[in-house]
Design a protein around this motif. Structure first.
Motif, PDB file in Angstrom:
ATOM      1  N   ALA A  31       0.822  -1.211   0.000  1.00 16.83           N
ATOM      2  CA  ALA A  31       0.000   0.000   0.000  1.00 16.83           C
ATOM      3  C   ALA A  31       0.855   1.260   0.000  1.00 16.83           C
ATOM      4  CB  ALA A  31      -0.934  -0.009   1.209  1.00 16.83           C
ATOM      5  N   SER A  32       1.890   1.278   0.821  1.00 12.71           N
ATOM      6  CA  SER A  32       2.735   2.471   0.897  1.00 12.71           C
ATOM      7  C   SER A  32       3.500   2.685  -0.403  1.00 12.71           C
ATOM      8  CB  SER A  32       3.699   2.359   2.077  1.00 12.71           C
ATOM      9  OG  SER A  32       4.512   1.207   1.971  1.00 12.71           O
ATOM     10  N   SER A  33       3.981   1.602  -1.016  1.00 17.34           N
ATOM     11  CA  SER A  33       4.729   1.724  -2.270  1.00 17.34           C
ATOM     12  C   SER A  33       3.814   2.139  -3.419  1.00 17.34           C
ATOM     13  CB  SER A  33       5.417   0.401  -2.601  1.00 17.34           C
ATOM     14  OG  SER A  33       6.376   0.088  -1.615  1.00 17.34           O
ATOM     15  N   PHE A  34       2.590   1.644  -3.428  1.00 20.57           N
ATOM     16  CA  PHE A  34       1.641   2.038  -4.461  1.00 20.57           C
ATOM     17  C   PHE A  34       1.363   3.537  -4.385  1.00 20.57           C
ATOM     18  CE2 PHE A  34      -2.656   2.699  -6.116  1.00 20.57           C
ATOM     19  CZ  PHE A  34      -2.573   2.080  -7.358  1.00 20.57           C
ATOM     20  N   ALA A  35       1.197   4.039  -3.169  1.00 26.45           N
ATOM     21  CA  ALA A  35       0.946   5.472  -2.988  1.00 26.45           C
ATOM     22  C   ALA A  35       2.125   6.302  -3.487  1.00 26.45           C
ATOM     23  CB  ALA A  35       0.673   5.769  -1.518  1.00 26.45           C
ATOM     24  N   VAL A  36       3.333   5.845  -3.205  1.00 23.49           N
ATOM     25  CA  VAL A  36       4.524   6.538  -3.680  1.00 23.49           C
ATOM     26  C   VAL A  36       4.579   6.520  -5.208  1.00 23.49           C
ATOM     27  CG1 VAL A  36       7.048   6.461  -3.755  1.00 23.49           C
ATOM     28  CG2 VAL A  36       5.862   6.163  -1.585  1.00 23.49           C
ATOM     29  N   GLY A  37       4.253   5.372  -5.804  1.00 30.00           N
ATOM     30  CA  GLY A  37       4.263   5.268  -7.255  1.00 30.00           C
ATOM     31  C   GLY A  37       3.254   6.198  -7.914  1.00 30.00           C
TER      32      GLY A  37
END
Length: 206
Positions: free
Chosen positions: A112-118
């Protein structure tokens, strides 16, 4: 847009809960399992769990970046890289199982955190999106190189997987550069490195 979100949600579910499959042969295919002490096996397991988490994060990053990328060729490049990351996901998951462990229980949080960053990187524009991808891959390559130094010398199976992953990640970085990636400011690179350090420290154990 609704169709895109459904597709990305399906990808998230498959990344987190389904068994990934590799189109290429596993790099460690045909290699014998090494004799490892309990400490060496635990250390190799921790490192391969970290690498699996990295591939979970890579899937999320690519999905988020592809969702917000503007140029069609950039989206295709991200999709190609994401497919290779699926293979990495399969390789590392299998190796974790072979070493007698499990993948990180925090994978949904990492995703979830990496998707938001992407998504955020993509919203800044394609050149910054690609710049973030290039820097990510360079940092991942350095991280994998450190694992090649840290893995037990006799653990040929883990080392073969990590070596092939490193080669693929460098190709992804070159691809992003060729597509016009912008150089990220130093503070952004340092923040990315710090975030990675937190993730790797936790996922080594959990």
């Amino acid at each position: 847009m609704a169709d895109k979100f459904i597709t990305h949600f399906d990808t998230a579910l498959r990344t987190l809960f389904a068994q990934a499959h590799s189109q290429r042969p596993h790099p460690d295919a045909g290699l014998d399992e090494a004799e490892l002490s309990a400490a060496e096996k635990q250390h190799a397991l921790g490192l391969m769990r970290v690498n699996h988490v990295g591939e979970v994060c890579a899937q999320a990053l690519y999905q988020g970046q592809a969702l917000t990328a503007r140029d069609h060729s950039n989206k295709q490049a991200l999709a190609h890289a994401a497919q290779e990351e699926v293979e990495h996901l399969a390789w590392t998951a299998q190796r974790v199982r072979e070493l007698g462990g499990r993948t990180s229980v925090l994978n949904p949080l990492w995703y979830a955190s990496s998707f938001a960053v992407g998504v955020g990187a993509g919203l800044l524009g394609d050149k910054w999106n690609l710049g973030f991808l290039e820097e990510t891959e360079h940092q991942v390559s350095a991280h994998l190189d450190s694992h090649l130094q840290a893995l037990p010398a006799q653990d040929a199976k883990s080392r073969a997987i990590v070596a092939q992953m490193k080669s693929d990640e460098l190709q992804h970085a070159h691809m992003a550069h060729d597509f016009g990636a912008a150089a990220l400011p130093l503070p952004v690179k340092q923040l990315m490195a710090l975030s990675s350090k937190v993730m790797t420290t936790i996922s080594y154990r959990i």
